[in-house]
Design an enzyme around this catalytic site. Structure first.
Site, PDB file in Angstrom:
ATOM      1  N   ASP A 199       0.811  -1.212   0.000  1.00  0.00           N
ATOM      2  CA  ASP A 199       0.000   0.000   0.000  1.00  0.00           C
ATOM      3  C   ASP A 199       0.845   1.263   0.000  1.00  0.00           C
ATOM      4  O   ASP A 199       1.943   1.303   0.541  1.00  0.00           O
ATOM      5  CB  ASP A 199      -0.941   0.014   1.219  1.00  0.00           C
ATOM      6  CG  ASP A 199      -0.211  -0.223   2.539  1.00  0.00           C
ATOM      7  OD1 ASP A 199       0.690  -1.074   2.567  1.00  0.00           O
ATOM      8  OD2 ASP A 199      -0.535   0.452   3.537  1.00  0.00           O
ATOM      9  N   GLU A 200       0.295   2.279  -0.631  1.00  0.00           N
ATOM     10  CA  GLU A 200       0.744   3.666  -0.494  1.00  0.00           C
ATOM     11  C   GLU A 200       2.242   3.884  -0.729  1.00  0.00           C
ATOM     12  O   GLU A 200       2.898   4.581   0.040  1.00  0.00           O
ATOM     13  CB  GLU A 200       0.390   4.186   0.912  1.00  0.00           C
ATOM     14  CG  GLU A 200      -1.093   4.164   1.186  1.00  0.00           C
ATOM     15  CD  GLU A 200      -1.466   4.696   2.571  1.00  0.00           C
ATOM     16  OE1 GLU A 200      -2.495   5.366   2.660  1.00  0.00           O
ATOM     17  OE2 GLU A 200      -0.738   4.424   3.549  1.00  0.00           O
TER      18      GLU A 200
HETATM   19  C1  TNX Z   1      -4.314   3.704   5.325  1.00  0.00           C
HETATM   20  S1  TNX Z   1      -5.294   1.168   4.446  1.00  0.00           S
HETATM   21  C2  TNX Z   1      -3.303   2.751   5.471  1.00  0.00           C
HETATM   22  C3  TNX Z   1      -2.751   2.510   6.816  1.00  0.00           C
HETATM   23  C4  TNX Z   1      -3.329   3.427   7.848  1.00  0.00           C
HETATM   24  C5  TNX Z   1      -4.830   3.559   7.639  1.00  0.00           C
HETATM   25  C6  TNX Z   1      -5.503   4.388   8.687  1.00  0.00           C
HETATM   26  C7  TNX Z   1      -3.858   0.951   4.076  1.00  0.00           C
HETATM   27  C8  TNX Z   1      -3.627  -0.206   3.266  1.00  0.00           C
HETATM   28  N1  TNX Z   1      -2.948   1.855   4.511  1.00  0.00           N
HETATM   29  O1  TNX Z   1      -1.350   2.623   6.780  1.00  0.00           O
HETATM   30  O2  TNX Z   1      -3.059   2.907   9.110  1.00  0.00           O
HETATM   31  O3  TNX Z   1      -5.056   4.135   6.373  1.00  0.00           O
HETATM   32  O4  TNX Z   1      -6.885   4.365   8.566  1.00  0.00           O
END
Ligand code: TNX
Length: 684
Positions: free
Chosen positions: A351-352
């Site tokens: 993610d991200e």
């Molecule tokens: C997004 S959801 C993230 C997390 C955070 C969360 C908080 C995701 C795959 N990554 O790193 O903890 O939002 O709501």
């Protein structure tokens, strides 16, 4: 919510596929005998433990004359699908003949045993001596979805092995079968890995530091002192503790899916391994120093992650990174072997990943120049997952990952499009779809991935992020970037047509699903079987104690379990939004009564030290009359007018009552053990 008769409320969460009450009741005796077929000893012992608070210690045996309870194994069909289902069971309670639970597998028998415990009168728990009168019934049951998960982040704030086991207990009672264990992130690496102590000793602790040589900087208010005994930012599971957690889960038919979040969200791993590299270089051991290196020392790339880090992405262009990953995976395999709970899936995060990573890394420049099919840094994200997948596939493992692993775009909710990565379809890759903010434009991501052929786990933030605040109130902790997630939001989710679940944007504006999603992709009928199931997410930025974790998890977890196990409700197939919402509200009314009258009172008896949330009452004072209600009917409401917070001894609200027009009224709901909700203050 208008009062409901008991027989309209139901007795079991999640609702069984088929329940047929019979005449009469069986008298379950004091210290009953449980007879089990070979292979079901663990289920028998667990059932005895669960019934102890009601009827005292049961005897478990393979041979008995006229036992009160019999556990057997035989093929049981799914009541809805007419095929044999591995998790299916039948529960028969006869006035004369006693209780019989038949399951296709030990898991089915286990679920039948949970249903029996739920079926008992709530008041029986706590007496500790029988007999208990149990209404006769026939239940035939099997889950709607084979994947029913809960995710827990132990990186941002740590939770002890005991806290994790308590959570597993509640999951098991409500028939959830997968625990997604988020063991690593930027702010902490929580599992001891053989041969790499720096991962936990440096990457698993936070405190004041100028150079992060011995531990990470503080995050989320973890404070100056890095000792695990004083900081929730510090701590990790020893290998023995991890194995113990795995066994606890295995005995409750819960599969553990460990997550090693890569290549972003990896700062703790990077700092731990940098410390290791530094130590080995200082000792002159350059070969060992390079062996598991995760970073490129000459990387000048500039980026910023969602959480503000500029150094949290591992270098994906060097063999040492893949050597590290293989080492960690092999260690996980060995630990799961030791626990008798074979590893089947590794969740690799994904993610991200911030854009800009790898754009000024000499190692990556070199790698791009000599690798066919990789034109630039933008191709590295997909290439990383192809390669990591191979590492897992050669070990027979499925690769779980956040939705990004199934897409060609990195960056999660920052990506506005969704192009499925066709290379990975049919190759044991399972995206967990999360970033569906209502009104954000990417609400159809799950269906795009499922239609392309991926097995998908529905983990949508709008309905299943249990780190969102329950409601817009300053005393409710939690995030709100995906909106508020109240107790009924997991319940309201429609897995095969999720647009029907949308009512408000994250900022509270009403949504008309008919127009808002007209151009969104629908789930193809042929892709329905690609929806593996549902999962709740407990991210931990705000979970600063075990109490807070339990408050955020329960009772929302019950609403999730209902949607994941129970058959598709009739309202979900209605196309008219107003009719759907009206019918859903009727179904919710029954469910809310079941929680208020049975589930929370039972939890308060069986798990008295649990810190689950009690909904605060709603109230008005008009014309000197107090009117109040509770979101979960059945929970007593108590009030005061003298400025002190209500206690279990304060007057109970039983209907409209005259109050002093000058004094503010304070109200709380309570449960059976005398713990109350937060206090609500109403001024006339
Ligand atoms: C997004 S959801 C993230 C997390 C955070 C969360 C908080 C995701 C795959 N990554 O790193 O903890 O939002 O709501």
């Amino acid at each position: 919510l208008s009062p409901q008769p008991a027989d309209a409320v139901g007795r079991i969460v999640p609702t069984p596929a088929s329940t047929t009450p019979r005449d009469g009741a069986f008298s379950l005796p004091d210290t009953p005998t449980i007879q089990y077929e070979p292979g079901l000893e663990s289920e028998a012992r667990r059932l005895a433990a669960g019934l102890e608070a009601a009827v005292g210690p049961a005897t478990t045996t393979t041979t008995a004359d006229a036992p009160a309870i019999r556990l057997r194994r035989a093929d049981v069909r799914h009541p809805e699908a007419d095929t044999v289902d591995a998790e299916a069971y039948r529960l028969r309670i006869d006035a004369d003949d006693g209780i019989e639970i038949v399951g296709t597998t030990a898991a089915g028998v286990f679920y039948g045993a949970q249903s029996l415990q739920a079926w008992l009168p709530v008041a029986a728990y706590g007496a500790g001596t029988g007999p208990v009168s149990v209404p006769a019934v026939r239940i035939a049951d099997a889950p709607r979805f084979g994947y029913r998960g809960l995710h827990l982040d132990v990186s941002r704030n740590f939770q002890s092995a005991d806290a994790v086991k308590r959570l597993l207990d509640v999951m098991a009672f409500y028939k959830l079968n997968t625990f997604h264990f988020h063991l690593t992130d930027d702010e902490g690496w929580r599992l001891a890995v053989g041969g790499l102590p720096a991962l936990t000793e440096v990457g698993g602790r936070r405190g004041h530091t100028l150079d992060e040589r011995t531990h990470l900087v503080p995050s989320y208010g973890s404070g100056p002192d890095p000792r695990p005994s004083v900081s929730r930012g510090s701590g990790w599971y020893t290998q023995a503790e991890y194995v113990d957690i795995l066994r606890h889960a295995r005995d409750r038919h819960i599969e553990v899916v460990p997550e090693i979040d890569m290549p972003g969200h990896a700062r703790a791993a990077l700092q731990g391994m940098k410390a290791r590299t530094r130590r080995l270089l200082e000792n002159g051991d350059t070969t060992a120093a390079r062996r598991f290196r995760l970073h490129d020392p000459d990387d000048q790339s500039e980026y910023e992650s969602v959480q503000g880090w500029d150094d949290n992405v591992v270098n994906v262009c060097q063999p040492s990174t893949y050597r590290f990953l293989a080492h960690v995976v092999d260690d996980l395999i060995a630990l799961h072997e030791r626990a008798g709970a074979p590893l089947r899936t590794v969740h690799v995060g994904g993610d991200e990943v911030p854009s800009g990573a790898w754009t000024a890394s000499p190692i990556c420049d070199n790698y791009i120049a000599r690798t066919e099919g990789i034109e630039g840094p933008e191709d590295l994200f997909g290439a990383f997952f192809r390669r990591f997948r191979d590492t897992l596939a050669t070990r027979g493992l499925t690769m779980g990952g956040w939705e990004e692993v199934g897409m060609t775009e990195a960056g999660g909710h920052r990506a506005t499009t969704t192009t499925p990565n066709e290379d990975l379809v049919g190759k044991g890759v399972r995206p967990y779809v999360w970033s569906n903010i209502w009104g954000g434009g990417t609400e159809d991501r799950a269906y795009r991935l499922a239609n392309a052929g991926f097995d998908v786990v529905m983990s949508q933030a709008t309905n299943f992020y249990l780190d969102m605040a329950y409601s817009k109130h300053p005393r409710e902790d939690g995030f709100y970037w995906a909106g508020f997630v109240d107790l009924d939001d997991p319940f309201a989710f429609v897995p095969f047509d999720l647009y029907k679940s949308a009512e408000r944007t994250s900022m509270g504006q009403p949504i008309d699903p008919d127009s808002a999603f007209a151009d969104h992709v629908r789930l193809a009928d042929s892709a329905r079987s690609n929806i593996l199931g549902l999962q709740g997410q407990l991210w931990a930025e705000t979970l600063r104690s075990v109490d807070r974790m339990e408050y955020m998890a329960v009772p929302r977890l019950l609403s999730l379990a209902e949607r994941a196990w129970a058959p598709q409700p009739d309202w979900a197939s209605l196309d008219d939004v107003d009719r759907l919402r009206a019918r859903r509200d009727t179904a919710w009314r029954a469910f809310a009564h079941r929680l208020g009258r049975r589930e929370l009172p039972r939890l308060s008896r069986r798990a008295p030290d649990w810190s689950y949330r009690l909904p605060p009452p709603g109230a008005t004072v008009e014309n000197d009359t107090l009117r109040a209600n509770a979101a979960l009917p059945g929970l007593p409401i108590r009030y005061t007018t003298d400025g002190t917070p209500p206690t279990p001894e304060s007057p109970r609200y039983d209907g409209p009552v005259a109050v002093d027009p000058d004094a503010p009224v304070r109200l709380r709901t309570f449960d059976g053990r005398g713990r109350g909700s937060r206090t609500v203050v109403v001024r006339p």
